[in-house]
Design an enzyme around this catalytic site. Structure first.
Site, PDB file in Angstrom:
ATOM      1  N   LYS A 271     -12.708  -4.822   7.557  1.00  0.00           N
ATOM      2  CA  LYS A 271     -12.548  -5.545   6.301  1.00  0.00           C
ATOM      3  C   LYS A 271     -13.654  -6.576   6.107  1.00  0.00           C
ATOM      4  O   LYS A 271     -14.279  -7.042   7.059  1.00  0.00           O
ATOM      5  CB  LYS A 271     -11.189  -6.242   6.250  1.00  0.00           C
ATOM      6  CG  LYS A 271     -10.951  -7.253   7.364  1.00  0.00           C
ATOM      7  CD  LYS A 271      -9.584  -7.926   7.244  1.00  0.00           C
ATOM      8  CE  LYS A 271      -9.350  -8.916   8.377  1.00  0.00           C
ATOM      9  NZ  LYS A 271      -8.127  -9.707   8.208  1.00  0.00           N
TER      10      LYS A 271
ATOM     11  N   ASP B 113      -2.560  -7.605  -5.337  1.00  0.00           N
ATOM     12  CA  ASP B 113      -2.908  -6.488  -4.473  1.00  0.00           C
ATOM     13  C   ASP B 113      -3.374  -5.290  -5.296  1.00  0.00           C
ATOM     14  O   ASP B 113      -2.799  -4.984  -6.346  1.00  0.00           O
ATOM     15  CB  ASP B 113      -1.661  -6.090  -3.674  1.00  0.00           C
ATOM     16  CG  ASP B 113      -1.998  -5.577  -2.297  1.00  0.00           C
ATOM     17  OD1 ASP B 113      -3.199  -5.401  -2.013  1.00  0.00           O
ATOM     18  OD2 ASP B 113      -1.067  -5.349  -1.509  1.00  0.00           O
TER      19      ASP B 113
ATOM     20  N   GLN C 159       1.063 -11.136  -3.773  1.00  0.00           N
ATOM     21  CA  GLN C 159      -0.360 -10.839  -3.640  1.00  0.00           C
ATOM     22  C   GLN C 159      -0.896 -10.184  -4.906  1.00  0.00           C
ATOM     23  O   GLN C 159      -0.185  -9.391  -5.535  1.00  0.00           O
ATOM     24  CB  GLN C 159      -0.606  -9.894  -2.470  1.00  0.00           C
ATOM     25  CG  GLN C 159      -0.440 -10.511  -1.095  1.00  0.00           C
ATOM     26  CD  GLN C 159      -0.786  -9.511  -0.012  1.00  0.00           C
ATOM     27  OE1 GLN C 159      -0.181  -8.450   0.072  1.00  0.00           O
ATOM     28  NE2 GLN C 159      -1.768  -9.838   0.806  1.00  0.00           N
TER      29      GLN C 159
ATOM     30  N   CYS D 169       0.803  -1.224   0.000  1.00  0.00           N
ATOM     31  CA  CYS D 169       0.000   0.000   0.000  1.00  0.00           C
ATOM     32  C   CYS D 169       0.839   1.280   0.000  1.00  0.00           C
ATOM     33  O   CYS D 169       0.435   2.288  -0.584  1.00  0.00           O
ATOM     34  CB  CYS D 169      -0.972  -0.003   1.174  1.00  0.00           C
ATOM     35  SG  CYS D 169      -0.258  -0.486   2.755  1.00  0.00           S
TER      36      CYS D 169
END
Length: 636
Positions: free
Chosen positions: A465, A384, A382, A335
């Site tokens: 989440k 992501d 991932q 992120c």
């Protein structure tokens, strides 16, 4: 004698003398229910059959067919196992023994590790104790009294547990000469433990801390009847046959090496091809949905991780290094780089939403004891993505991800469940932001029309989440996709956009993965398909088998034509019997074998054979190329 009145689930009322128990209630309804009853529910709380009825309470009888029964049966069976262990191994100390999703376990402090032969002896003793029909009775006493009781028994672990408990009183359960600390409820007698099996042995540190003593853990399972137990044990055997570590070696997909390091995967050609196909599929699916592909660095300055909150809240899972006096953190998530991309230029509300997608390799510190093939590793990739949007766009973006998840799970044939995980104790951000984020996820879930559960306190440290748990061919649940709503990191990194009114506003960040860790998802796929991958996903789609050396020249021409058309093809032109070659290809689970004998070489054809042994009519290589293209296209 005074009387009391209770209510049944259907709304009817019954009257009993004061001091009556749930067992008395079951007997008053009928002999069949009295025999089937194992526990009860009073005013919503699970209780033993021996619990006294309270005036005005609402009461329900629990039988072996009730949804709550399995946990009670398994918990009582764990006590039965502990009693058997202490009978077979005098001096063994008991610690904790909970029911779990697949059965139960109990940890013991013993002089030597248990062996498989020990499990047989323990199980035999459990059967004897079950046949003895020992009453299981609840005892309540003051904490100090319980401490003295267990100290006198030499049960030091129980003493430690009780000393840490709040309150002045504790509950214990006795069956024969065995006494254990427990909240309950439990079965009324050991004879209700009718169908159980001890399944495995493992080591486990007391309190999960490697600084503490290593204990011996025995796993087992239990069911209400033998038929359910037998079905479960068959599923266990099937799971062993499908074990991705076993199939990964047989299909030459991946390996691990002590010289390299624990939890670090080495991908072999077949495995690398499998993940390449999967990753290419992911890129196409993301591009179709308006994502931009980005790539961030593997290490970022420690100060950046401090600013994000990872250093304070996630540091124990990270690796750090130093370069020329500057500290760096090896990324456990993607992120931060994505936020830096957002910050690289001024953003307008017209630019949003921005969807940054990265197949990002990350590293996380996992304890050696929890590493498990591809399913739990230290280095993984991932799928992501981070969506940065206006607060007004948040609802549609969350729903877009939910739709994406549904599409992909359908391609692989997975059913799935969803749950909303809320704020954990260790977290960052204001109460207001957490409320906004949680409400956004909750609203999208409700609008989806799908059932979901609330998982209190299990959110990420920066936001709540949605966790998606898929079910594989053996009905096992796996955590893969997740959607996290984050108002906090955009604040910490001062992310802004210029709104229509010319004012600078704060975007919202949605962290999400669809498959999750590629390594983990491949492990799940291997077991889901038992290595029999669909043709679009299979690392080798077809292999060419010649009958004799006479067909090798034509075989090479077919090989070149298929490979040129983009098929993943191998060849076996060895001077071996055809049956031997076919068996080897079947063991490698290749979807199609192409047989070339004198007849095929003369006619310039091939004879495809399914991996299950079924033959197709002879066809031209170009026809087979078209056939594979159509079959592969049907999967996505």
């Amino acid at each position: 004698m005074a009387s009391i009145q209770i209510k049944l689930p259907d709304g009817s009322a019954k009257e009993f003398p004061e001091g009556a128990t749930l067992g008395d209630l079951a007997a008053s309804i009928g002999a069949g229910l009295a025999k089937a009853a194992i526990a009860g529910r009073m005013n919503g709380a699970l209780v033993d059959l021996s619990a006294h009825l309270a005036d005005g309470s609402t009461v329900e009888i629990i039988t072996g067919k009730s949804p709550e029964a399995l946990e009670i049966i398994r918990h009582s069976t764990s006590h039965l196992m502990a009693q058997a262990v202490q009978t077979v191994f005098p001096g063994a100390k008991v610690t904790i023994g909970p029911a779990i999703d697949t059965g139960f376990y109990y940890d013991f402090d013993v002089d030597r590790p248990f062996s498989p032969e020990d499990l047989e002896r323990i199980e035999k003793k459990m059967e004897e104790l079950a046949r003895a029909d020992l009453p299981i009775t609840r005892l309540e006493m003051a904490k100090d009294e319980a401490i003295e009781l267990f100290r006198g028994m030499g049960e030091t672990y129980k003493v430690e547990i009780i000393e840490a408990l709040e309150g002045d009183r504790v509950s214990l359960y006795r069956q024969g000469d065995f006494v254990d600390l427990c909240r309950g409820p439990h079965l009324p007698a050991t004879s209700h433990c009718r169908a159980f099996k001890l399944t495995s042995i493992a080591g486990a540190y007391w309190r999960g801390d490697e600084k503490n003593r290593m204990l011996q853990r025995i796993y087992g399972t239990a069911f209400a009847d033998k038929k359910e137990l037998d079905a479960y044990l068959e599923r266990l055997e099937e799971a062993k046959r499908r074990d991705h570590r076993k199939l990964g070696k047989e299909l030459d997909l991946f390996s691990f090496a002590d010289e390299v390091g624990a939890g670090l995967v080495i991908w072999h050609p077949n495995g690398a091809m499998l993940r390449t196909v999967l990753e290419d599929f992911e890129r196409k699916e993301h591009l179709k949905r308006g994502y931009d592909i980005v790539v961030g660095p593997q290490i970022l300055k420690t100060e950046l991780w401090q600013r994000s909150g990872h250093y304070d809240n996630y540091r124990e899972n990270m690796y750090f290094t130093e370069v020329e006096g500057q500290g760096y953190g090896i990324k456990p998530m993607n992120c931060l780089a994505h936020m830096m991309i957002y910050r690289s230029q001024l953003r307008s509300y017209r630019d949003l939403p921005l969807r940054f997608f990265e197949l990002g390799t990350v590293h996380r510190h996992e304890r050696a004891g929890v590493l498990h093939g591809l399913l739990r590793v230290r280095g993984f990739t991932q799928d992501d993505a981070h969506i940065l949007c206006t607060p007004e766009q948040l609802d549609s973006e969350i729903k877009g991800v939910l739709s994406f998840v549904g599409d992909v799970m359908g391609i692989f044939g997975f059913e799935y469940e969803m749950e909303l995980s809320t704020r954990p104790e260790k977290s960052i951000g204001s109460d207001e932001d957490w409320e906004r984020a949680t409400s956004a996820l909750l609203g999208a879930l409700k609008d989806s029309g799908r059932a979901f559960e609330i998982n209190e306190g299990d959110g990420a440290f920066y936001g709540p989440k949605i966790d998606i748990k898929l079910r594989d061919a053996l009905d096992r649940k796996w955590q893969c996709a997740t959607i996290q709503c984050d108002f906090t990191l955009p604040e910490r990194f001062d992310l802004t956009f210029v709104d229509a009114d010319g004012e600078r506003k704060r975007p919202v960040m949605v962290h999400r993965v669809i498959l999750g860790a590629i390594e983990r998802f491949i492990g799940v796929l291997i077991e889901h398909y038992a290595g029999n991958f669909p043709v679009w996903l299979s690392p080798v789609q077809t292999t060419i088998l010649t009958v004799t050396d006479n067909q090798v020249q034509y075989g090479r021409q077919v090989f070149d034509e298929l490979r040129g058309a983009g098929l993943r093809v191998q060849k076996d032109f060895r001077n071996e019997k055809l049956g031997f070659k076919i068996r080897e290809a079947q063991l490698q689970k290749v979807p199609y074998m192409l047989i070339i004998g004198d007849k095929e070489a003369e006619a310039r054809t091939i004879t495809p054979r399914f991996r299950d042994g079924k033959n197709m009519p002879a066809m031209k290589p170009l026809e087979f190329i078209d056939f594979i293209a159509r079959e592969a296209a049907s999967f996505h």
